[in-house]
Design a protein around this motif. Sequence first.
Motif, short mmCIF file in Angstrom:
data_model
loop_
_atom_site.label_atom_id
_atom_site.label_comp_id
_atom_site.label_asym_id
_atom_site.label_seq_id
_atom_site.Cartn_x
_atom_site.Cartn_y
_atom_site.Cartn_z
N SER A 80 0.80 -1.20 -0.04
CA SER A 80 0.15 0.05 -0.15
C SER A 80 0.99 1.21 -0.20
N SER A 107 -7.83 2.82 0.51
CA SER A 107 -6.59 1.93 0.54
C SER A 107 -6.68 0.77 1.34
N ARG A 108 -6.20 -0.40 0.79
CA ARG A 108 -6.11 -1.75 1.64
C ARG A 108 -4.78 -2.32 1.39
N THR A 109 -4.61 -3.53 2.14
CA THR A 109 -3.09 -4.34 1.68
C THR A 109 -3.71 -5.76 2.13
N LEU A 156 -6.07 -0.19 -4.03
CA LEU A 156 -7.04 0.75 -3.44
C LEU A 156 -8.37 0.57 -4.47
N ALA A 214 -5.56 -0.03 5.90
CA ALA A 214 -4.79 -1.30 5.80
C ALA A 214 -5.32 -2.11 6.92
N GLY A 223 -0.31 -4.14 -2.18
CA GLY A 223 -1.38 -3.11 -1.61
C GLY A 223 -2.24 -2.89 -2.82
N ASP A 229 -7.09 5.47 4.36
CA ASP A 229 -6.08 4.51 4.48
C ASP A 229 -6.89 3.17 5.53
#
Length: 364
Positions: free
Chosen positions: A96, A225-227, A242, A200, A240, A198
């Motif tokens: 990410s 946004s993710r991971t 998004l 995460a 990562g 974000d």
Amino acid sequence: MPSPTDALANLPLRDDLVGLHPYGAPQLDVPILLNVNENTFGVPADVHSAIVEAVSAATQGLNRYPDREFTELRANLARYLGHGLGPDQLWAANGSNEVLQQVLQAFGGPGRTAIGFPPTYSMYPLLASGTGTRYVTAPRGAAFSMTPDDTARAVRESGANIVFLCSPNNPTGTALELGVIEAAYDAGEDARAIIVVDEAYGEFAQEGTPSALSLLPGRPRLLVSRTMSKAFALAGARLGYLAAAPEISDALRLVRLPYHLSAITQAAANAALTHADTLLSNVEAIKVQRDRIVAELTSLGLSPAPSDANFVFFSGLEDPRRIWEGLLAAGVLIRDVGIPGSLRVTAGTEEETTVFLSTLRTLL
């Protein structure tokens, strides 16, 4: 012979990089690592086998460049996230951090501003610096809270082009109400600000904590946004991603490096996504240990922040350095995030959590 510091000083670095230090937590060889919010459960056996098989198949074509548009991966990510998302709304990169870097490359840069709300993820200012983006901050309220009115005011007054909202927040673990995100988006209208949420640690959220994914329809400047580093236990694979309006991916194509996602990375991520249910069962076990840590720290007279992540930030320590060193001597590495009277610990396995809590109790 000059020291590494002196040798670096002799190089013609950009002025804004002089005196800076690389990002990174201590990497020490101790039995229990609870300092960088990794998934300590590891990759389950069936997922491991699927990844090995997929990677083995991918190696047969390593003489060719990978799928530049990572078509299968985007479809799998869209299917995993749900929320009516299509593959054209997904973008991925090597962790990410690279996703966020590409966002700054596309929408930040010299003459533009990003805003964050510390204490928050310490990579935001470093990524801004690396792209020549001015970085400003606005304070949080009591107990690291953020209100819609205060957030909107900070966004408007900063004139920011990019707004970073970390939820669950790192290092505090606290989540944002959707009203805060909506207020930030509306306040950024005049500057056409990109709002980055974000998430995460989104998979570790408490029941009832909503995701900003539900806000995407009708908001083309909103990015989530993710991971796969945390919930999917793939920190070493570096994947990562998004979710956003399709035109965001078009913008990021302008700045990404050619073939930036290797065939190996794509194969590993696709295999893991086909076993999402297995991996998310470990997430539930981690949440049990997180909540156990919160309860026991409270009973010890400390002040843990409410956590929607896979870690717990806690305050009330007279000498956090002594506690950190005492835990390290016992083979437990946690994180000193530089906030007075406070430390942060990752929720590990039941056994790891027991060692952490019993050692902490002795030190206190």
